[in-house]
Design a protein around this motif. Sequence first.
Motif, mmCIF file in Angstrom:
data_model
loop_
_atom_site.group_PDB
_atom_site.id
_atom_site.type_symbol
_atom_site.label_atom_id
_atom_site.label_comp_id
_atom_site.label_asym_id
_atom_site.label_seq_id
_atom_site.Cartn_x
_atom_site.Cartn_y
_atom_site.Cartn_z
ATOM 1 N N TYR A 167 0.704 -1.109 0.166
ATOM 2 C CA TYR A 167 0.113 0.114 0.062
ATOM 3 C C TYR A 167 0.914 1.265 0.026
ATOM 4 C CZ TYR A 167 -2.834 3.867 2.056
ATOM 5 O OH TYR A 167 -3.562 5.171 2.357
ATOM 6 N N LEU A 168 1.976 1.516 0.742
ATOM 7 C CA LEU A 168 2.793 2.300 1.071
ATOM 8 C C LEU A 168 3.391 2.561 -0.484
ATOM 9 C CD1 LEU A 168 4.041 1.937 4.416
ATOM 10 C CD2 LEU A 168 2.404 3.594 3.808
ATOM 11 N N ARG A 169 4.098 1.459 -0.995
ATOM 12 C CA ARG A 169 4.724 1.662 -1.986
ATOM 13 C C ARG A 169 3.744 2.315 -3.450
ATOM 14 N NH1 ARG A 169 7.244 -3.226 -0.601
ATOM 15 N NH2 ARG A 169 5.859 -4.254 -1.907
ATOM 16 N N PHE A 170 2.507 1.870 -3.207
ATOM 17 C CA PHE A 170 1.690 2.275 -4.396
ATOM 18 C C PHE A 170 1.243 3.839 -4.279
ATOM 19 C CE2 PHE A 170 -2.948 3.568 -5.239
ATOM 20 C CZ PHE A 170 -2.893 3.308 -6.750
ATOM 21 N N CYS A 171 1.258 4.191 -2.857
ATOM 22 C CA CYS A 171 0.941 5.422 -2.483
ATOM 23 C C CYS A 171 1.939 6.571 -3.092
ATOM 24 C CB CYS A 171 0.549 5.893 -1.142
ATOM 25 S SG CYS A 171 -1.111 5.235 -0.603
ATOM 26 N N GLU A 172 3.420 6.080 -2.873
ATOM 27 C CA GLU A 172 4.637 6.512 -3.191
ATOM 28 C C GLU A 172 4.530 6.741 -4.761
ATOM 29 O OE1 GLU A 172 9.368 6.366 -2.625
ATOM 30 O OE2 GLU A 172 8.104 4.989 -1.723
ATOM 31 N N LYS A 173 4.377 5.610 -5.440
ATOM 32 C CA LYS A 173 4.564 5.725 -6.952
ATOM 33 C C LYS A 173 2.987 6.509 -7.510
ATOM 34 C CE LYS A 173 3.762 2.743 -10.875
ATOM 35 N NZ LYS A 173 3.562 1.329 -11.374
ATOM 36 N N ALA A 174 2.008 6.489 -6.831
ATOM 37 C CA ALA A 174 0.802 7.431 -7.266
ATOM 38 C C ALA A 174 1.034 8.850 -6.998
ATOM 39 C CB ALA A 174 -0.386 6.875 -6.574
ATOM 40 N N GLU A 175 1.916 9.131 -5.721
ATOM 41 C CA GLU A 175 1.948 10.590 -5.806
ATOM 42 C C GLU A 175 3.031 11.146 -6.458
ATOM 43 O OE1 GLU A 175 3.301 10.155 -1.599
ATOM 44 O OE2 GLU A 175 1.237 10.105 -0.596
ATOM 45 N N SER A 176 3.874 10.208 -7.236
ATOM 46 C CA SER A 176 4.856 10.627 -8.092
ATOM 47 C C SER A 176 4.146 10.914 -9.522
ATOM 48 C CB SER A 176 5.976 9.874 -8.362
ATOM 49 O OG SER A 176 5.518 8.641 -8.912
ATOM 50 N N LEU A 177 2.942 10.620 -9.800
ATOM 51 C CA LEU A 177 2.291 10.670 -11.231
ATOM 52 C C LEU A 177 0.906 11.733 -10.637
ATOM 53 C CD1 LEU A 177 2.016 6.980 -11.933
ATOM 54 C CD2 LEU A 177 3.456 8.875 -13.102
ATOM 55 N N VAL A 178 1.040 12.505 -9.582
ATOM 56 C CA VAL A 178 -0.101 13.438 -9.552
ATOM 57 C C VAL A 178 0.504 14.816 -10.161
ATOM 58 C CG1 VAL A 178 -1.365 14.967 -7.768
ATOM 59 C CG2 VAL A 178 -0.967 12.478 -7.222
ATOM 60 N N PRO A 179 -0.285 15.387 -10.949
ATOM 61 C CA PRO A 179 0.279 16.512 -11.592
ATOM 62 C C PRO A 179 0.700 17.484 -10.512
ATOM 63 C CG PRO A 179 -1.858 15.819 -12.449
ATOM 64 C CD PRO A 179 -1.572 15.126 -11.230
ATOM 65 N N SER A 180 1.550 18.451 -10.887
ATOM 66 C CA SER A 180 2.321 19.374 -10.096
ATOM 67 C C SER A 180 1.218 20.853 -10.187
ATOM 68 C CB SER A 180 3.446 20.007 -10.624
ATOM 69 O OG SER A 180 4.176 18.788 -10.825
ATOM 70 N N PRO A 181 1.125 21.587 -9.139
ATOM 71 C CA PRO A 181 0.138 22.525 -8.968
ATOM 72 C C PRO A 181 0.641 23.525 -10.318
ATOM 73 C CG PRO A 181 0.893 22.289 -6.761
ATOM 74 C CD PRO A 181 1.985 21.319 -7.915
ATOM 75 N N GLY A 182 -0.501 24.073 -10.810
ATOM 76 C CA GLY A 182 -0.186 25.073 -11.816
ATOM 77 C C GLY A 182 0.487 26.206 -11.508
ATOM 78 N N THR A 183 1.203 26.719 -12.462
ATOM 79 C CA THR A 183 1.933 28.145 -12.278
ATOM 80 C C THR A 183 1.540 29.290 -13.145
ATOM 81 O OG1 THR A 183 3.739 27.574 -13.751
ATOM 82 C CG2 THR A 183 4.012 26.789 -11.477
ATOM 83 N N VAL A 184 0.811 28.956 -14.158
ATOM 84 C CA VAL A 184 -0.002 29.842 -15.063
ATOM 85 C C VAL A 184 -1.299 29.746 -14.875
ATOM 86 C CG1 VAL A 184 -0.121 30.259 -17.602
ATOM 87 C CG2 VAL A 184 2.079 29.390 -16.829
ATOM 88 N N PRO A 185 -1.680 30.823 -14.843
ATOM 89 C CA PRO A 185 -3.525 30.925 -14.829
ATOM 90 C C PRO A 185 -4.194 30.689 -15.941
ATOM 91 C CG PRO A 185 -2.503 33.219 -15.156
ATOM 92 C CD PRO A 185 -1.138 32.297 -14.937
ATOM 93 N N VAL A 186 -5.168 30.063 -15.702
ATOM 94 C CA VAL A 186 -6.058 29.217 -16.807
ATOM 95 C C VAL A 186 -7.081 30.403 -17.138
ATOM 96 C CG1 VAL A 186 -7.727 27.531 -17.190
ATOM 97 C CG2 VAL A 186 -5.982 27.054 -15.690
ATOM 98 N N PRO A 187 -6.952 30.843 -18.492
ATOM 99 C CA PRO A 187 -7.893 31.974 -19.120
ATOM 100 C C PRO A 187 -9.476 31.341 -19.092
ATOM 101 C CG PRO A 187 -6.741 30.687 -20.929
ATOM 102 C CD PRO A 187 -6.139 30.224 -19.580
ATOM 103 N N ASP A 188 -10.311 32.372 -19.075
ATOM 104 C CA ASP A 188 -11.835 31.914 -19.206
ATOM 105 C C ASP A 188 -12.076 31.540 -20.567
ATOM 106 O OD1 ASP A 188 -12.123 32.453 -16.426
ATOM 107 O OD2 ASP A 188 -12.652 34.477 -16.719
#
Length: 700
Positions: A408-429
Motif C-alpha cells: 500500500y505504501l509503495r503504491f501511494c508513493e508511486k501514485a503521488e509521483s504521478l499526481v500533476p504538479s500545481p499550476g504556475t500559469v493562470p487558466v484563461p476563461d
Amino acid sequence: MTVAEALAPEPESETPQTQTQTQNENQNENQTETQTEPQTQPSRLGRIRALFSADAVPRHEIDDLAADPYVATWTRGYAEVAAASFWSNARRMPDLLRLTLRTAAGQSRWRVVTLLVLQLLSGVFQALGLLATTGVLAALFTGRPTPDRISAALPSLILIAAFTAATTLASSISSLMQSQLSPAMDAAALARIQELCTGVELVAFDQAGWFDTENAAERGAVSPHFMLQATVRILAGLATVGSAILVVGFVNPLLLPLILVTIVPRWWAAVRVARMDYKVFVRQAEGRRRVNQIAYIGQSIQQAAEVRALSMSEYLAGRYRRISRRILAENIALQRAETMSQILGDTIAGIAVAGVYIVLGLLLWKSEIPLAAGGTAVIAIGRAQSSLMQMITSVNSLFAEGLYFDGYLRFCEKAESLVPSPGTVPVPDDFEAITVEDVSFTYEGAERPALRDASLTITRGQVVALVGENGAAKTTLAKLLGRGYLPDTGTIRWDGADTALMEPNELRARIAYIGQDGARFPFTARENIRVGDWTRTDDPAIEGAAAAAGAHEFITGLPNGYATLMDRSLSWGTNVSGGQHQRINLARGFYRQGTLVIADEPTSNLDAAAEIDFYNRLRSYGGTIVMVTHRLNAVQACADHIYVLEHGRISAHGTHEELMADPAGGWYRDSYLLQQNSFTTRADSAAAGGPGRVSAPMGE
C-alpha cells in the motif's frame, strides 16, 4: 452435507452416451489439469515425514490458464512469511509496532495513548493479582481450622477481585479504543487510494501492472486494521508475560527459563503450520483465480445472455467442479499435515510441562519455596504459556500484514509521483486561439510514437474536424487537446500560455470531452447528466441538455423518469440501449458547456442525419468544437477546417472544398468519394427492392 459431497458430481446412469461423455470429460481434464506427485516409492521414514510436510501435499496445475506475472503482487506477503525465519520476524517487530501505532495516531492520538496506558496498567494489575494469589494460598495452606483460613485469605481475595475487575475494565476500554480506531484507519487508507487514483495523470493507467499494484494496495489498505489487532494482542501478551515473569522471578529465579522450555515445542508447531498455510495459499493462487473467473462468467449479468446462447451451463459447472475438487484434495492433505504437526508439538510441550512440574515439586519437597508460592508459580506459568502462544500467532500476523501494508505504501508513493504538479500559469476563461506546436506522444510501453510532430491551430468559434483511418492518432490528439495526456515533446498553448503549466483540473473545467463510449455511471438519469458539471444543480438545464441530445423523451418514459437508476444490477434499476446511452452521454456534454468541446466519435450509434443534427445543435450552444468522426458527410456539413491524420502525422489540412480540389487526390478525397459512392449504391439498391436497403437509424 460435507464439502466433498457438495462438490461431488450428481450420480448418472451409465448409458453409452454418458460413458462417452465421461471419457471425454476425463480426457479433457487430463489435458487441462496435471497432478504433480512423487514418482518414486518413498521409504517408511519418508512417508512419516510426509505426514508433517506441506511439500508432500498433491499439487495440481491448471495448464489452460496463462501464468500471471503479477500474481506475486497478491501473494508476496504469504510467500515471504513462508520463507522467513522467526528471527527475521523478531528483528522487524519494533519497526512494525511503531508503524502501526503511528498510523493509528494519525486518526486519534489520545486513543492510542489511552490504549498504551491501559495495556501497561493491565500488566501491573495482573502482577499484583498474582502476588495476592500467594497470600490466598498461604492462608488456605495453614494448619488452622477452615473458617480461620478463609478469614485470613479474605483480604487477599478482595485484592484479587479488585485487580481482576481492573484488568477486565482496562481490557474493555482498550477494545473500545481499538474498535473506534480500526474502521477509521481503514476508511482513511481506502479514501487515500480513491483520491490518488482519481488524481493521477491518465498515463498512469497505461503503465504495465498499474491495476495489479492498485489491487494489492486495496488489500494493504485494510492491513492497519489487522496490524492494530495484532499489536494490541502482542502488547497484552507482553503485559501478561511480564507480570508472570515478575512473579515467577520473585518466587524462584530458577523457574524463569522453564517457562520458555514449555513454549518452544508449541512455538515450533505454530510457525510450521503458518508456513504450510502460506505455501499452499501461494500454490493455489492460480486455481482460485480460475474458479473465481468461471464463477463470474456464470453469475454476471453482463454475460448471462451469452452463456445461455452458447448452452455453457454444463461446461462451466463441470470445469468449476473439477478445479474445486483438486483444491479440496490439497486442503484435506494440508489439514492432515497441520494436525500431525500440532499433535507432535503438543506432545513434546506436554512432556516439557511435566518436567516443569517435576522441578517445581522437587523445589517444594526440598522446601526451597513455600507451598503457596509454588501454587502461584503454577498459575503464572500457565498464564505465560497461553500468552506466549498468542504472541507468536500475533507476531506472524503482524509480519504478514506489514508486508501487505508495504505494498500500500509503495503504491501511494508511486501514485503521488504521478499526481500533476500545481499550476504556475493562470487558466484563461476563454481563448482566441489554441496552437499545437510540434507535439509528439508515445504510449507507455510502445516502441513508436502514436503522434509525431503535430502542429495545428484552432480559432475561437471554429468547428475543427480530425479525420483519418483507424489508428491514425485522432483520439490521441483529442486527448492531448483535452489535457488527458501531456505531450512528450512540443507544446499546446491557449493564447500563448503553455497548458502544461496550468492547473489541470481548472483547465479541464473549461473543456467538455464527449467520448465514443461514455461512462455508464450507476447513478440516476438526472445524475448521469449532472456529473457533466457536478458543481452546480440546475434541473431545467439538465432537462434542456437532455432535450438537445434527443434524450428527454425516452428518459421521461423510464419507470421513474429522471430519477431512474441506470444500472439493472441495483434495486429498481434499468439498462438502456446503446443509442440511448449515447444520447445521455451527449446530454452530459451539452450540460457541461465547455469553452472547448471535444467530440470524439460520440455519435457512432446514431444515424448520419442525427449526427449532423447533433453537431448543429452543439454549435448553437456556442464555444469551439473539435470533432472526431469517420462520417465525412458530417465533416462536410459541419466542419470549418479539417485536419487529416495518417500514421500518426498530420498529412493535410484545409476546408472540405480545398481538400477535394487537391489534384493529387489524398486520403480525404478518396475516402469521401468512396463513402458517397457506397451510400449511392445502397440507396439505389434499396429503391429497386434489393438487399442493399438502408438500415433504420441505430439507437432510435
